[in-house]
Scaffold this active site. Structure first.
Site, PDB file in Angstrom:
ATOM      1  N   HIS A  17       0.829  -1.284   0.168  1.00 13.73           N
ATOM      2  CA  HIS A  17      -0.117  -0.048   0.055  1.00 13.73           C
ATOM      3  C   HIS A  17       1.097   1.286   0.001  1.00 13.73           C
ATOM      4  CE1 HIS A  17       0.404  -0.863   4.570  1.00 13.73           C
ATOM      5  NE2 HIS A  17       0.765   0.416   4.357  1.00 13.73           N
ATOM      6  N   HIS A  20       4.012   1.471   2.307  1.00 14.01           N
ATOM      7  CA  HIS A  20       5.103   0.634   1.835  1.00 14.01           C
ATOM      8  C   HIS A  20       5.997   1.433   0.707  1.00 14.01           C
ATOM      9  CE1 HIS A  20       2.547  -2.677   3.056  1.00 14.01           C
ATOM     10  NE2 HIS A  20       3.309  -2.810   4.085  1.00 14.01           N
ATOM     11  N   CYS A 125      -7.323 -17.240  24.037  1.00 14.72           N
ATOM     12  CA  CYS A 125      -8.394 -17.496  23.364  1.00 14.72           C
ATOM     13  C   CYS A 125      -8.287 -18.589  22.362  1.00 14.72           C
ATOM     14  CB  CYS A 125      -9.214 -16.189  22.581  1.00 14.72           C
ATOM     15  SG  CYS A 125     -10.428 -16.643  21.676  1.00 14.72           S
ATOM     16  N   CYS A 128      -9.266 -17.467  18.745  1.00 12.80           N
ATOM     17  CA  CYS A 128      -8.160 -17.243  17.947  1.00 12.80           C
ATOM     18  C   CYS A 128      -7.088 -17.701  17.909  1.00 12.80           C
ATOM     19  CB  CYS A 128      -7.696 -15.731  18.447  1.00 12.80           C
ATOM     20  SG  CYS A 128      -9.228 -14.803  18.903  1.00 12.80           S
ATOM     21  N   CYS A 142     -13.645 -12.226  24.509  1.00 12.25           N
ATOM     22  CA  CYS A 142     -12.805 -12.097  23.180  1.00 12.25           C
ATOM     23  C   CYS A 142     -13.741 -11.456  22.313  1.00 12.25           C
ATOM     24  CB  CYS A 142     -12.579 -13.416  22.547  1.00 12.25           C
ATOM     25  SG  CYS A 142     -11.916 -13.138  20.867  1.00 12.25           S
ATOM     26  N   HIS A 145     -14.784 -13.865  19.372  1.00 12.17           N
ATOM     27  CA  HIS A 145     -15.613 -15.040  19.766  1.00 12.17           C
ATOM     28  C   HIS A 145     -16.632 -15.038  20.923  1.00 12.17           C
ATOM     29  CE1 HIS A 145     -11.938 -16.334  17.273  1.00 12.17           C
ATOM     30  NE2 HIS A 145     -12.809 -17.103  16.861  1.00 12.17           N
ATOM     31  N   LYS A 294     -11.291  13.375  -1.173  1.00 14.52           N
ATOM     32  CA  LYS A 294     -10.665  13.883  -2.483  1.00 14.52           C
ATOM     33  C   LYS A 294      -9.998  12.717  -3.226  1.00 14.52           C
ATOM     34  CE  LYS A 294      -9.878  18.601  -0.214  1.00 14.52           C
ATOM     35  NZ  LYS A 294      -8.873  19.353   0.356  1.00 14.52           N
ATOM     36  N   LYS A 297     -13.246   7.648  -7.060  1.00 10.69           N
ATOM     37  CA  LYS A 297     -13.964   6.387  -6.505  1.00 10.69           C
ATOM     38  C   LYS A 297     -13.186   5.186  -7.183  1.00 10.69           C
ATOM     39  CE  LYS A 297     -17.844   8.080  -4.510  1.00 10.69           C
ATOM     40  NZ  LYS A 297     -18.777   8.705  -5.096  1.00 10.69           N
TER      41      LYS A 297
END
Length: 629
Positions: A17, A20, A125, A128, A142, A145, A294, A297
Site C-alpha cells: 500500500h 510501503h 482464546c 483465535c 474475546c 468469539h 478527495k 472512486k
RNA sequence: GGCGGCGUAGCUCAGCGGUAGAGCGGGGAUCUCAUAAGUCCUAGGUCGGGGGUUCGAGUCCCUCCGCCGCCA
C-alpha cells in the site's frame, strides 16, 4: 565510500500500500543520491513471512502458508519496479540462508546466557489461537468469539533486554543523531525511562508451526522480531560473506513510526548482545492519512501504488510523496492534492521552464546549443542562486528533509522563470542582439542540466529524458561533481525540444465523477406517489422471543391492529423482554418472507450507525394500526 | 492511565525569544518564448483556550481542550 540503506521487510498479510511505497521510495531516492555522489550503495528490501497472522490469512485464502507468502511476496517484487525502485537485494525471511542466520544467532545468545526459559501466564482464546492482552477484551470477553479467554500458563524463551538497558540509554545520549528526526529519539528515551521486561521470543510449535525452529529446542519457533530484524544482517551475507562488515559499518534504516520500539530498542540490544556494532542511523517517518473525500472512486478505498503509477506516472508520484510529507510527521494523501501540487510545481514551473527554453533554442538557433558569450551580472546572479539552491537542496536531502529540499529547489526554478521574463529573449531576437540572446539561452540550458542531474534521484526517468533532450548522455552526466561544474554544454550540440515532460492534468477524473454523482442523485429522487405506495403503521409488540439457532434474529408478535408475526434482525441490540409493550413502525405491505422457518409478515424500521441500532418509536401515545406518513 | 507528536491565513505547511511568513486557491494587472503555462501586485490570521517567566513569546514553563501514535 560505502552506504547501506534498508526498508523494513514488509509483513505479507496484506498487499503493498501507499505506506510501503513511501518508505521504499525514500530509500530508493537516498540510494540514488548516494550513487550520484559516487558512493557504493547496498539497498535492501524484502518481506517478512512468518507468524500466526500469515497462517490465518493463508487459510482464509485457501492456500498453505508457503503458497500464500510466495504469492504476496511476488506482489511486492512486481510493484517496486513500477515505481522505478532499484534495490540491491530482495530478502525473504523464508530464505534458507536467513533461517540459518537466525538459528545461529539464537544459538549464540543462548550459550551466552542472554536467552532463558521461563513461564508466561496470560489470557488465551482458543478460537483465535493466541493470547489476548487485557486491552483487547470487551467486557472480559474475546471481541471476536464473545467467549471468555482461558488463563493459561505457557513456557517460553525470553531475551534479556534489561541487561542492556543502561547501555542503550548511554548510547542514545552519546549519539544525538542516532535517531532522526530528533523527536523520535526523545520518545525512545521516554520508553527507556521505564524498566524493560524480558522479551518473549518464542512460540510452542504446538500452537504455531510457521516459523523458524529453535536450534536448541525443537518444540519452539521464533516469534516476530527476533526473526524479522535479523534480515538486516542476513541480507548482506552475515556472517559468511566478508563483505557484510563493509556494509554494516554504515547501515541506516528507514521505518514508519509504528515500528519504532523494535528498531530503536530491541534491535540495538540484539546487536549489542551479539557483540556487533549498532547501526549508524534510524530514520523514522509518519503516516499518510487518506483523504477519502478527495479520492477518485474508481481507485477504491485502498490506495494501491500500482494504480497510482498507472494513472499519474512514477515520477509524479515519487515527487509528490517526497514533497508533500514533512519527514517524520503525518501527512494527508489525496489524488486531488497530487494533481494540484504536481500541476503547479512540475507542469507550470519546472516543466514549462524546460519546454520554453528548449523551444526558444529550437526557434532561434535551430536546436543547437548557442555559444556562451560574455557573462553579465544578471547571468551570474542566476547561476549563483541556482548553485546555492542546489547546495542547500543536497544537504537537506542528506538530512532526510526532502520536503524542504524540494522547496529550495523550486525557488531556483522560480528564479530561472523570472530571469526568462526579465531578459525577454524574444525581445533580444527582435532587436537582433544575437550575442546576448545566445548567452541568455546558454545560461538557461546550463541551469536545466544541473537541475536534471540533482533531481534525478527523485524522478529518474523524466530527468534522464531531459538530459537526452539537452543532447547529453545520462550515464556520462549523472555524477554530482561533474554536474556542478558550470559550462559543460558545448556550443553546437544538438538539443531536442521533445515532448512536454509533465503534462498538466485537468482533474478530469474528479469533474466526471462529480457530474455522475449529481446525475445519480437526480435519478434517486422520487415523486411523493412512490412513497405513498408503502403502508407504514404503528405496531405494538405483544410478544418477543429469539429465533432458535440464530444470534441476530428475534421473532415478534405485533398488533397493528390485527396480529402479525415479524422476524427482525435486532437480537444483538434488544432483549426480547424489553420489547414487549413497545410501539414500533411496521412496513405492513411487504410480501411475506420465510426466514429460518418463520413467516415474517412485515418489517420493523430501525436506524443504524456506528453506535449500533435503534428502533424507531412514536414520540407520544398512538394506537396500534395508526398510519405513518 | 503513562510517554511522545501535532494544533499558525480558506487549504497544505515554514518559522521555534525581538515588530506574523511561503506555496496553492481567490482578486487585479501584464508579457507572449511556453503545458489557458510565466511575471508583477493583492490576501489582513486574537499563531487551539487560560495562566506564568521575560524589557519582549506561535517561539520557554505550567495547565486545560482536541486530534494522532506508542505503551500498560
Amino acid at each position: 565510500m560505502a552506504y547501506y540503506i534498508t526498508t523494513p521487510i514488509y509483513y505479507v498479510n496484506a498487499e503493498p500500500h501507499l505506506g510501503h511505497a513511501y518508505t521504499t521510495v525514500v530509500a530508493d531516492v537516498v540510494a540514488r543520491l548516494k550513487r550520484l555522489k559516487g558512493e557504493e550503495v547496498f539497498f535492501l528490501t524484502g518481506t517478512d513471512e512468518h507468524g500466526d497472522k500469515i497462517v490465518r490469512a493463508a487459510e482464509k485464502a485457501g492456500l498453505n502458508p508457503k503458497e500464500y507468502v510466495d504469492r504476496i511476496a511476488a506482489k511486492f517484487r512486481e510493484t517496486w519496479p513500477l515505481l522505478h525502485i532499484e534495490y540491491s537485494r530482495f530478502i525473504r525471511t523464508t530464505d534458507p540462508y536467513h533461517k540459518k542466520v537466525v538459528q545461529l544467532v539464537l544459538q549464540r545468545l543462548y550459550e551466552k546466557g542472554d536467552i532463558s526459559f521461563g513461564e508466561y501466564e496470560g489470557l488465551y482464546c482458543f478460537g483465535c489461537e493466541r493470547f489476548l492482552t487485557p486491552k483487547e477484551l470487551l467486557d472480559g470477553l474475546c471481541p471476536d468469539h464473545k467467549s471468555p479467554p482461558t488463563p493459561l500458563r505457557e513456557s517460553n524463551y525470553f531475551f534479556d533486554l534489561p541487561r542492556y538497558q543502561d547501555w542503550l540509554i548511554d548510547h542514545l545520549r552519546k549519539h544525538p543523531d542516532f535517531i532522526n528526526p530528533p523527536g523520535y529519539r526523545e520518545e525512545v528515551l521516554g520508553l527507556l525511562r521505564e524498566d524493560l521486561g524480558p522479551l518473549c521470543i518464542s512460540r510452542p510449535k504446538s500452537r504455531l508451526s510457521w516459523g523458524i525452529e529453535f536450534p536448541f529446542d525443537r518444540n519452539y519457533v521464533t516469534y516476530v522480531w527476533f526473526d524479522a530484524l535479523l534480515n538486516y544482517l542476513s541480507g548482506i551475507g552475515y556472517p559468511e560473506d566478508p563483505a557484510w562488515k563493509k556494509w554494516w559499518s554504515v547501515a541506516e534504516h528507514v521505518i514508519a513510526k509504528d515500528i519504532l520500539k523494535p528498531h530503536a530498542v530491541y534491535w540495538p540490544i540484539m546487536l549489542r548482545a551479539l557483540g556487533l556494532p549498532v547501526y549508524r542511523r534510524l530514520h523514522v517517518h509518519g503516516y499518510w492519512n487518506l483523504n477519502q473525500a478527495k479520492m477518485s472512486k474508481s481507485l477504491g478505498n485502498v490506495v494501491r501504488p500500482q494504480d497510482l503509477v498507472a494513472r499519474y506516472g512514477a515520477d509524479r508520484v515519487r515527487y509528490f510523496l517526497l514533497r508533500e510529507m514533512a519527514f517524520g510527521q503525518d501527512a494527508e494523501f489525496s489524488e486531488e492534492a497530487l494533481i494540484v501540487r504536481t500541476n503547479a510545481e512540475l507542469a507550470n514551473d519546472f516543466g514549462n521552464l524546460v519546454f520554453r527554453t528548449l523551444s526558444m533554442v529550437k526557434k532561434y538557433f535551430g536546436g543547437r546549443v548557442p555559444g556562451p558569450g560574455e557573462e553579465t551580472p544578471e547571468d551570474l546572479t542566476l547561476r549563483d542562486r541556482l548553485l546555492s539552491a542546489v547546495r542547500s537542496y543536497l544537504s537537506e536531502m542528506e538530512a532526510f528533509r526532502f520536503h524542504r529540499a524540494l522547496v529550495t529547489l523550486n525557488e531556483a526554478v522560480a528564479a530561472a522563470n523570472q530571469y526568462v521574463d526579465r531578459q525577454a529573449p524574444w525581445e533580444l531576437k527582435k532587436r537582433g542582439e544575437t550575442e546576448r540572446l545566445s548567452r541568455v539561452l546558454y545560461t538557461l540550458l546550463e541551469s536545466l542540466r544541473v537541475l536534471a542531474v540533482v533531481l534525478w534521484p527523485v524522478m529518474p526517468k523524466a530527468m534522464e529524458l531531459l538530459l537526452r533532450n539537452l543532447g547529453l548522455a545520462p550515464e556520462e552526466e549523472l555524477h554530482l561533481e561533474r554536474a556542478l561544474s558550470w559550462g559543460r554544454l558545448s556550443p553546437g550540440g544538438a538539443t531536442e525540444k521533445g515532448r512536454v515532460l509533465f503534462p498538466r492534468l485537468e482533474k478530469p477524473g474528479f469533474a466526471q465523477e462529480e457530474a455522475r454523482e449529481e446525475a445519480e442523485m437526480e435519478e434517486k429522487l422520487y415523486p411523493i406517489e412512490e412513497f405513498k405506495k408503502w403502508d407504514l403503521r404503528v405496531a405494538e409488540v405483544v410478544a418477543a422471543e429469539r429465533v432458535p439457532g440464530t444470534d441476530r434474529l428475534l421473532m415478534l408478535k405485533v398488533r397493528c391492529p390485527e396480529e402479525r408475526t415479524v422476524v427482525a434482525g435486532i437480537a444483538e441490540y434488544y432483549r426480547p423482554e424489553d420489547l414487549v409493550g413497545k410501539k414500533v413502525v411496521l412496513v405492513a405491505n411487504l410480501k411475506p418472507a420465510r426466514i429460518r422457518g418463520v413467516v415474517s409478515q412485515g418489517m420493523i424500521l430501525a436506524a443504524r450507525d456506528k453506535g449500533g441500532l435503534k428502533l424507531l418509536v412514536p414520540e407520544g401515545e398512538v394506537s396500534p394500526g395508526a398510519e405513518v406518513g
